[in-house]
Design a protein around this motif. Structure first.
Motif, PDB file in Angstrom:
ATOM      1  N   ALA A 130       0.899  -1.468   0.024  1.00 13.29           N
ATOM      2  CA  ALA A 130      -0.024   0.249   0.067  1.00 13.29           C
ATOM      3  C   ALA A 130       0.947   1.371  -0.241  1.00 13.29           C
ATOM      4  O   ALA A 130       2.182   1.330   0.295  1.00 13.29           O
ATOM      5  N   GLN A 131       0.225   2.139  -0.273  1.00 16.08           N
ATOM      6  CA  GLN A 131       1.012   3.589  -0.099  1.00 16.08           C
ATOM      7  C   GLN A 131       0.363   4.281   0.764  1.00 16.08           C
ATOM      8  O   GLN A 131       0.455   4.510   2.058  1.00 16.08           O
ATOM      9  N   CYS A 132      -0.998   4.881   0.261  1.00 17.70           N
ATOM     10  CA  CYS A 132      -1.884   5.723   1.170  1.00 17.70           C
ATOM     11  C   CYS A 132      -2.528   4.784   2.106  1.00 17.70           C
ATOM     12  O   CYS A 132      -3.239   5.038   3.249  1.00 17.70           O
ATOM     13  N   GLY A 133      -3.148   3.645   1.422  1.00 18.44           N
ATOM     14  CA  GLY A 133      -4.040   2.718   2.253  1.00 18.44           C
ATOM     15  C   GLY A 133      -5.312   2.918   2.176  1.00 18.44           C
ATOM     16  O   GLY A 133      -6.180   2.094   2.357  1.00 18.44           O
ATOM     17  N   TYR A 134      -5.868   3.791   1.220  1.00 13.84           N
ATOM     18  CA  TYR A 134      -7.230   4.076   1.004  1.00 13.84           C
ATOM     19  C   TYR A 134      -7.910   2.640   0.478  1.00 13.84           C
ATOM     20  O   TYR A 134      -9.075   2.647   0.879  1.00 13.84           O
ATOM     21  N   CYS A 135      -7.184   2.420  -0.430  1.00 13.92           N
ATOM     22  CA  CYS A 135      -7.923   0.941  -1.258  1.00 13.92           C
ATOM     23  C   CYS A 135      -7.814  -0.023  -0.654  1.00 13.92           C
ATOM     24  O   CYS A 135      -8.212  -1.088  -1.000  1.00 13.92           O
ATOM     25  N   LEU A 165     -10.180   0.855  -7.080  1.00 11.58           N
ATOM     26  CA  LEU A 165      -9.104   1.813  -7.640  1.00 11.58           C
ATOM     27  C   LEU A 165      -7.983   2.108  -6.611  1.00 11.58           C
ATOM     28  O   LEU A 165      -8.220   2.092  -5.414  1.00 11.58           O
ATOM     29  N   CYS A 166      -6.921   1.994  -7.291  1.00  9.39           N
ATOM     30  CA  CYS A 166      -5.693   2.392  -6.501  1.00  9.39           C
ATOM     31  C   CYS A 166      -4.834   3.436  -6.963  1.00  9.39           C
ATOM     32  O   CYS A 166      -4.365   3.525  -8.282  1.00  9.39           O
ATOM     33  N   ARG A 167      -5.087   4.719  -6.582  1.00  5.39           N
ATOM     34  CA  ARG A 167      -4.580   5.904  -7.135  1.00  5.39           C
ATOM     35  C   ARG A 167      -2.937   6.133  -6.813  1.00  5.39           C
ATOM     36  O   ARG A 167      -2.379   6.958  -7.518  1.00  5.39           O
ATOM     37  N   CYS A 168      -2.631   5.324  -5.966  1.00  6.93           N
ATOM     38  CA  CYS A 168      -1.141   5.569  -5.517  1.00  6.93           C
ATOM     39  C   CYS A 168      -0.403   4.609  -6.785  1.00  6.93           C
ATOM     40  O   CYS A 168       0.799   4.828  -6.615  1.00  6.93           O
ATOM     41  N   ALA A 206       0.109   1.215  -6.148  1.00 10.18           N
ATOM     42  CA  ALA A 206       0.755   0.158  -5.408  1.00 10.18           C
ATOM     43  C   ALA A 206       0.255  -1.313  -6.152  1.00 10.18           C
ATOM     44  O   ALA A 206       0.307  -2.266  -5.492  1.00 10.18           O
TER      45      ALA A 206
HETATM   46 FE1  FES Z   1      -3.394   4.589  -2.056  1.00 13.24          FE
HETATM   47 FE2  FES Z   1      -4.240   2.334  -3.250  1.00 13.24          FE
HETATM   48  S1  FES Z   1      -2.414   2.813  -1.727  1.00 13.24           S
HETATM   49  S2  FES Z   1      -5.044   4.512  -3.322  1.00 13.24           S
END
Ligand code: FES
Length: 116
Positions: free
Chosen positions: A54-59, A90-93, A95
């Protein structure tokens, strides 16, 4: 449309934002809070943590729910099954590569456990 709200209902991943309350009456529901207590979900959770998938973890919550539902059905998912599982997330980062590595690691561990 992002898939972040995905839960597992009667073994299938569903987006909770699409699901009216009357649609869940009498159904079995799992949320991300229950991943650690699920034998497959715990392996998925560990793999995502170990591989920092993950990066931001939102997804990630939603993706782990869909992946857990998939790996309950098969620990050897085909590319088409993986694509079908992930297409509503959707994973906008970006990852994606780490996410795919975590899924394969979780699947491999589950196969090892099944053969032990
Ligand atoms: Fe940021 Fe997937 S890790 S949207």
């Amino acid at each position: 449309n992002c898939g972040a709200c995905t839960v597992v209902m009667d073994g299938l991943a569903v987006q909770s934002c699409d699901m009216p309350m009357w649609g869940v009456a009498g159904r079995s529901l799992s949320t991300p809070e229950q991943l650690a207590g699920d034998p497959v979900g715990a392996v998925v959770l560990d793999a995502f943590l170990e591989l920092q998938a993950a990066q931001c973890g939102y997804c990630i919550n939603g993706i782990m729910m869909s992946v857990t539902a998939l790996l309950h059905r098969t620990t050897s998912p085909t590319p088409a099954q993986l694509q079908d599982t992930l297409h509503r997330h959707l994973c906008r980062c970006g990852a994606h590569a780490r996410i795919l590595r975590a899924i394969e690691a979780a699947a491999a561990r589950l196969r090892e456990e099944a053969s032990a």
